[in-house]
Design an enzyme around this catalytic site. Structure first.
Site, mmCIF file in Angstrom:
data_model
loop_
_atom_site.group_PDB
_atom_site.id
_atom_site.type_symbol
_atom_site.label_atom_id
_atom_site.label_comp_id
_atom_site.label_asym_id
_atom_site.label_seq_id
_atom_site.Cartn_x
_atom_site.Cartn_y
_atom_site.Cartn_z
ATOM 1 N N THR A 1 54.110 -0.195 -8.925
ATOM 2 C CA THR A 1 54.932 -1.053 -9.786
ATOM 3 C C THR A 1 55.906 -0.250 -10.651
ATOM 4 O O THR A 1 57.049 -0.683 -10.856
ATOM 5 C CB THR A 1 54.006 -1.933 -10.657
ATOM 6 O OG1 THR A 1 53.160 -2.684 -9.775
ATOM 7 C CG2 THR A 1 54.790 -2.891 -11.524
ATOM 8 N N ASP B 1 49.686 2.317 2.936
ATOM 9 C CA ASP B 1 48.885 1.695 1.876
ATOM 10 C C ASP B 1 48.264 0.399 2.412
ATOM 11 O O ASP B 1 48.694 -0.110 3.471
ATOM 12 C CB ASP B 1 49.811 1.446 0.669
ATOM 13 C CG ASP B 1 49.044 1.265 -0.626
ATOM 14 O OD1 ASP B 1 47.880 1.691 -0.710
ATOM 15 O OD2 ASP B 1 49.631 0.693 -1.576
ATOM 16 N N HIS B 2 47.297 -0.136 1.677
ATOM 17 C CA HIS B 2 46.570 -1.374 2.018
ATOM 18 C C HIS B 2 46.962 -2.048 3.331
ATOM 19 O O HIS B 2 47.882 -2.852 3.376
ATOM 20 C CB HIS B 2 46.811 -2.423 0.927
ATOM 21 C CG HIS B 2 46.229 -2.025 -0.359
ATOM 22 N ND1 HIS B 2 44.908 -2.201 -0.663
ATOM 23 C CD2 HIS B 2 46.795 -1.419 -1.433
ATOM 24 C CE1 HIS B 2 44.679 -1.744 -1.878
ATOM 25 N NE2 HIS B 2 45.798 -1.257 -2.377
ATOM 26 N N HIS C 1 46.464 -4.261 -9.386
ATOM 27 C CA HIS C 1 47.844 -3.984 -8.980
ATOM 28 C C HIS C 1 48.807 -4.779 -9.852
ATOM 29 O O HIS C 1 48.484 -5.871 -10.307
ATOM 30 C CB HIS C 1 48.051 -4.385 -7.517
ATOM 31 C CG HIS C 1 47.268 -3.545 -6.557
ATOM 32 N ND1 HIS C 1 46.497 -4.081 -5.558
ATOM 33 C CD2 HIS C 1 47.135 -2.198 -6.450
ATOM 34 C CE1 HIS C 1 45.934 -3.106 -4.862
ATOM 35 N NE2 HIS C 1 46.300 -1.960 -5.386
ATOM 36 N N GLY C 2 49.990 -4.240 -10.079
ATOM 37 C CA GLY C 2 51.012 -4.956 -10.841
ATOM 38 C C GLY C 2 50.910 -4.645 -12.327
ATOM 39 O O GLY C 2 50.162 -3.767 -12.739
ATOM 40 N N HIS D 1 43.379 2.907 -7.782
ATOM 41 C CA HIS D 1 44.517 2.014 -7.523
ATOM 42 C C HIS D 1 44.992 1.415 -8.842
ATOM 43 O O HIS D 1 44.303 1.495 -9.851
ATOM 44 C CB HIS D 1 44.092 0.903 -6.552
ATOM 45 C CG HIS D 1 44.041 1.387 -5.137
ATOM 46 N ND1 HIS D 1 44.953 0.991 -4.180
ATOM 47 C CD2 HIS D 1 43.215 2.264 -4.527
ATOM 48 C CE1 HIS D 1 44.672 1.593 -3.043
ATOM 49 N NE2 HIS D 1 43.621 2.366 -3.217
ATOM 50 N N GLY D 2 46.169 0.776 -8.799
ATOM 51 C CA GLY D 2 46.652 0.069 -9.997
ATOM 52 C C GLY D 2 46.991 0.996 -11.142
ATOM 53 O O GLY D 2 46.703 0.704 -12.301
ATOM 54 N N ASN E 1 47.195 5.973 -7.405
ATOM 55 C CA ASN E 1 48.269 5.204 -6.774
ATOM 56 C C ASN E 1 49.192 4.567 -7.812
ATOM 57 O O ASN E 1 48.728 3.934 -8.762
ATOM 58 C CB ASN E 1 47.670 4.063 -5.940
ATOM 59 C CG ASN E 1 47.007 4.552 -4.672
ATOM 60 O OD1 ASN E 1 46.821 5.738 -4.487
ATOM 61 N ND2 ASN E 1 46.665 3.624 -3.800
HETATM 62 P P1 13P Z 1 50.422 -0.402 -9.243
HETATM 63 O O1 13P Z 1 51.426 -1.281 -8.561
HETATM 64 O O2 13P Z 1 49.693 -1.116 -10.334
HETATM 65 O O3 13P Z 1 51.028 0.876 -9.694
HETATM 66 O O4 13P Z 1 49.294 -0.044 -8.168
HETATM 67 C C1 13P Z 1 49.657 0.749 -7.067
HETATM 68 C C2 13P Z 1 48.599 0.791 -6.026
HETATM 69 O O5 13P Z 1 47.413 0.787 -6.306
HETATM 70 C C3 13P Z 1 49.053 0.869 -4.630
HETATM 71 O O6 13P Z 1 48.000 0.796 -3.722
#
Ligand code: 13P
Length: 292
Positions: free
Chosen positions: A231, A81-82, A178-179, A206-207, A228
């Site tokens: 969290t 990831d990232h 994210h988060g 994402h997120g 993705n």
């Molecule tokens: P979340 O942590 O919001 O689930 O996002 C995950 C993500 O995009 C990982 O690249």
């Protein structure tokens, strides 16, 4: 056999569902997430953050993945990831993972394009796929990212850059972060539709944590085929551990394996409904046939 991230996501796009791409932290969460995919016969992308790669090591993570996915009938890919750090990409390319997300969103457009093209050439030569991010997804995750939107481009620019770099999957800004969401986000499924009209490359959301089943359905209908989740795993993991420790303290009984069981059950329980909402359940056999 290790699956191709791009092939899984392409199958999702062709069949109107999204492949769950779930960040794991250790063998416990890895096996719990794999168990959820097996239970639902869904294809799966296992993701690791750069922070986890640095703390656990590429070799151990690769072995854990190979052990946890041996003899499975569901296709599972292994994705970094990232990652803005080219030396970590070198490591996982050498280790034979499925794919990397080269996160060039901290660079200006010219540098981002040049470096993404270099990473694509390197990864493709070794048989890996590349997810490309040149706009940033808001939010810091495992030490990578920014809370402010640094770069934003038009969908035409995103598609043109992807054509020039040869990236396999695209991670545009779609209003998510994210988060945990502190406020209701302004989601951009229309932007997915516009980008999907310009490119066949799978589009990644994402997120995912905190979005509703309706939000996922709108994004998938617009063309997203990899979602993705990170969290949700961390929260399920830590809440289950905390609840277990409360009882252990009360009873003065300290048995780590029983805590591991509680944590694994909580992580699997958090992922199962998401896989169902993404429409991925039952697609393992079809995708395995299609990508063979
Ligand atoms: P979340 O942590 O919001 O689930 O996002 C995950 C993500 O995009 C990982 O690249």
């Amino acid at each position: 056999m290790i699956a191709s991230t791009a092939a899984l996501a392409r199958h999702g796009r062709e069949h109107g569902y999204a492949v769950p791409a779930v960040n794991v932290l250790d063998d416990l969460s890895l096996r719990a997430v794999v168990a959820a995919a097996v239970h639902l016969q869904a294809p799966l992308i296992v993701q690791l953050s750069v922070k986890t790669v640095r703390s656990t090591g590429t070799e151990l993570l690769t072995s854990m993945f190979r052990y946890a996915t041996r003899d499975l009938t569901v296709p599972v890919a292994l994705h970094l990831d990232h990652c803005p750090d080219r030396s970590v990409i070198d490591e996982v390319v050498a280790a034979g993972w499925s794919s990397v997300l080269f996160d060039a969103s901290d660079r200006d457009l010219v540098t981002a394009e040049r470096e993404t093209a270099e990473v694509v050439a390197q990864a493709h030569a070794a048989g890996l796929d590349v997810e490309s991010e040149i706009e940033n997804i808001v939010g810091v995750e495992d030490g990578v990212g920014s809370d402010v939107a640094l770069h934003a481009y038009s969908v035409e620019q995103l598609a043109e850059v992807a054509d020039r770099t040869g990236a396999d999957l695209l991670a545009p800004q779609l209003g998510t972060a994210h988060g945990e969401y502190r406020a209701r986000p302004v989601l951009l499924p229309e932007r997915v539709r516009e980008l999907a009209a310009l490119t066949d490359r799978p589009i990644v959301l994402h997120g995912g944590t905190g979005l509703s089943a309706d939000d996922f359905a709108a994004f998938i209908a617009a063309g997203v085929s990899k979602i993705n989740i990170s969290t949700a795993v961390k929260v399920a993991y830590m809440r289950a551990a905390a609840a277990h420790l409360d009882v252990a303290r009360e009873r003065d009984k300290w048995d780590p394996p029983s805590m591991f069981r509680d944590v694994a059950a909580a992580v699997e329980g958090a992922i199962v409904p998401l896989v169902e909402q993404f429409g991925a359940a039952g697609h393992a056999r079809g995708v395995a046939r299609a990508v063979r």
